[in-house]
Design a protein around this motif. Structure first.
Motif, mmCIF file in Angstrom:
data_model
loop_
_atom_site.group_PDB
_atom_site.id
_atom_site.type_symbol
_atom_site.label_atom_id
_atom_site.label_comp_id
_atom_site.label_asym_id
_atom_site.label_seq_id
_atom_site.Cartn_x
_atom_site.Cartn_y
_atom_site.Cartn_z
ATOM 1 N N PRO A 332 46.080 11.520 -15.045
ATOM 2 C CA PRO A 332 46.742 11.192 -13.783
ATOM 3 C C PRO A 332 46.813 9.683 -13.556
ATOM 4 C CG PRO A 332 45.146 12.965 -13.481
ATOM 5 C CD PRO A 332 44.930 12.437 -14.860
ATOM 6 N N VAL A 333 47.869 9.245 -12.903
ATOM 7 C CA VAL A 333 48.042 7.827 -12.591
ATOM 8 C C VAL A 333 47.273 7.499 -11.321
ATOM 9 C CG1 VAL A 333 49.697 6.017 -11.994
ATOM 10 C CG2 VAL A 333 50.285 7.749 -13.700
ATOM 11 N N GLU A 334 46.501 6.416 -11.328
ATOM 12 C CA GLU A 334 45.743 5.967 -10.159
ATOM 13 C C GLU A 334 46.285 4.628 -9.674
ATOM 14 O OE1 GLU A 334 41.296 7.991 -10.394
ATOM 15 O OE2 GLU A 334 41.530 5.819 -10.453
ATOM 16 N N ARG A 335 46.308 4.468 -8.356
ATOM 17 C CA ARG A 335 46.714 3.218 -7.741
ATOM 18 C C ARG A 335 45.724 2.895 -6.612
ATOM 19 N NH1 ARG A 335 49.360 3.078 -11.631
ATOM 20 N NH2 ARG A 335 51.623 2.798 -11.874
ATOM 21 N N GLN A 336 45.297 1.636 -6.530
ATOM 22 C CA GLN A 336 44.465 1.188 -5.409
ATOM 23 C C GLN A 336 45.304 0.282 -4.525
ATOM 24 O OE1 GLN A 336 41.060 -1.884 -5.339
ATOM 25 N NE2 GLN A 336 39.948 0.076 -5.411
ATOM 26 N N LEU A 337 45.391 0.635 -3.252
ATOM 27 C CA LEU A 337 46.198 -0.109 -2.302
ATOM 28 C C LEU A 337 45.320 -0.634 -1.170
ATOM 29 C CD1 LEU A 337 49.211 2.363 -2.140
ATOM 30 C CD2 LEU A 337 48.996 0.330 -3.550
ATOM 31 N N ILE A 338 45.674 -1.810 -0.662
ATOM 32 C CA ILE A 338 44.878 -2.479 0.372
ATOM 33 C C ILE A 338 45.758 -2.763 1.580
ATOM 34 C CG2 ILE A 338 43.495 -4.521 0.930
ATOM 35 C CD1 ILE A 338 42.784 -4.742 -2.009
ATOM 36 N N HIS A 339 45.206 -2.517 2.766
ATOM 37 C CA HIS A 339 45.918 -2.780 4.017
ATOM 38 C C HIS A 339 44.926 -3.342 5.029
ATOM 39 C CE1 HIS A 339 49.193 -2.374 6.857
ATOM 40 N NE2 HIS A 339 48.415 -1.707 7.696
ATOM 41 N N VAL A 340 45.288 -4.454 5.666
ATOM 42 C CA VAL A 340 44.423 -5.094 6.667
ATOM 43 C C VAL A 340 44.950 -4.780 8.061
ATOM 44 C CG1 VAL A 340 43.540 -7.282 7.556
ATOM 45 C CG2 VAL A 340 43.751 -6.934 5.083
ATOM 46 N N VAL A 341 44.048 -4.314 8.945
ATOM 47 C CA VAL A 341 44.407 -3.932 10.305
ATOM 48 C C VAL A 341 43.653 -4.824 11.285
ATOM 49 C CG1 VAL A 341 44.491 -2.064 11.991
ATOM 50 C CG2 VAL A 341 44.695 -1.545 9.544
ATOM 51 N N ASN A 342 44.394 -5.504 12.155
ATOM 52 C CA ASN A 342 43.785 -6.305 13.215
ATOM 53 C C ASN A 342 43.610 -5.460 14.465
ATOM 54 O OD1 ASN A 342 43.723 -8.774 11.737
ATOM 55 N ND2 ASN A 342 45.912 -9.027 12.109
#
Length: 348
Positions: A332-342
């Motif tokens: 399986p393909v894995e992706r790590q994603l990042i999101h910053v919330v103020n």
């Protein structure tokens, strides 16, 4: 008498053609060419099918990432907020500290590292809906930012609030946030009939599950029936209070998903979320200076509104995985994603 001898030359038959067919060599060459052609078509079909499966799984991964970030970030961003923008919150719920869904004073945002027990979630295990070990979780309380009904009038003496519409959607025992420009209050509705009346009540009553006082003014006073009383101004709002904990859990299909649990139960939000790691940015409440580094939840000992260091931003790191093994290594393909919330509702 003369006679003529018969001729031995065969008679010709006009119009008759010599018959011919494929030789064994020609037939074998044709079969080989046909097999090569069919093999090429099958190869193109299989390649297109694999490309379709890969694109479909990557599309689902991206969609699950979008849903996860959009829904979770929206709640985290509004932690501790209300439609009026009031910063003072009274809490007249009886035994407010016994349930995480109503314990506003413990902190409107609280994180849990992978090794920490998160309130409202079953201990890490392998059953469906249970939290996956070594994954983070976050709890969010909010004044309900999307379903407010305008206050027409408030009679503090009778503990009744008149709303701008009979189709307000509130019911008896709903936990609500009442607010205006001065302050806000967390209370339980002791009576409300949607569709027939625009009046809701917040009486303290006699039951243990009712409010400790009718008074909704800040600071909270549970020493008497009237408590700290005041009338909220017309133009204020009544909203449903929201309390939820986000975490990664086991789904019913043998994989992992992002889950959201609240007072009503647990719901699966997005499939394929394998891991969630959260970091927090703090700001000194006295000086207003931001910390230079992000920290994890275990490094924060005080999550309350009066803490010396307040969380002002959350960094969400999600690891997502496709449902099928569509990678070049047959995995399986894995992706790590990042999101910053103020966080919006933190004093400057």
């Amino acid at each position: 008498m003369s006679s003529t001898a018969p001729s031995s030359k065969p008679l010709s038959r006009p119009g008759r053609m010599r018959q011919a067919g494929f030789s064994i060599v020609e037939l074998m060459v044709a079969l080989v060419l046909g097999l090569l052609l069919i093999g090429g078509v099958i190869n193109i079909f299989m390649t297109n099918q694999q490309t379709f499966r890969t694109n479909e799984n990557l599309g689902r991964l991206q969609e699950n990432a979008r849903i996860s970030f959009e829904l979770m970030a929206r709640e985290v961003r509004q932690a501790g907020g209300n439609l009026c923008g009031a910063t003072l919150m009274a809490n007249v719920l009886n035994n407010a500290g016994t349930a995480w869904t109503s314990n506003w004073d413990a902190g409107v945002l609280q994180g849990f590292d992978g090794a920490q027990v998160a309130t409202g979630i079953v201990t890490t295990g392998t059953a469906v809906g249970e939290r996956v070990a070594n994954t983070d979780a976050v709890r969010v309380l909010s004044g309900g930012m999307f379903d407010g009904v305008t206050i027409t009038s408030h009679n503090a003496g009778t503990a009744q609030i008149t709303l701008s519409t009979i189709n307000h959607g509130f019911g008896t025992n709903n936990i609500v946030v009442v607010c205006d420009g001065q302050s806000a209050a967390l209370a339980k509705l002791t009576s409300a009939t949607s569709g027939t009346s625009a009046v809701v009540a917040h009486d303290n009553g006699a039951g243990i599950n009712d409010n400790c006082s009718e008074g909704l003014n800040f600071p909270t006073d549970c020493s008497s029936e009237t408590g700290n009383s005041r009338a909220f101004q017309p133009g204020g709002f009544v909203t449903h209070m929201t309390a939820s904990t986000w975490y990664v859990g086991n789904n019913a299909r043998g994989g992992r998903s992002l889950f959201r649990v609240n007072a009503a139960g647990t719901e699966e939000i997005a499939e394929g979320v394998r891991d969630m790691q959260l970091d927090y940015l703090l700001r000194n409440s006295a000086t207003g200076n931001l910390d230079s580094n992000w920290v994890n939840a275990s490094a924060i000992t005080d999550w309350t509104q009066g803490a010396a260091a307040q969380v002002v931003a959350v960094r969400l790191r999600l690891t997502l995985q496709t449902q099928a093994a569509v990678g070049t290594n047959q995995q399986p393909v894995e992706r790590q994603l990042i999101h910053v919330v103020n966080l919006r509702n933190r004093p400057a």
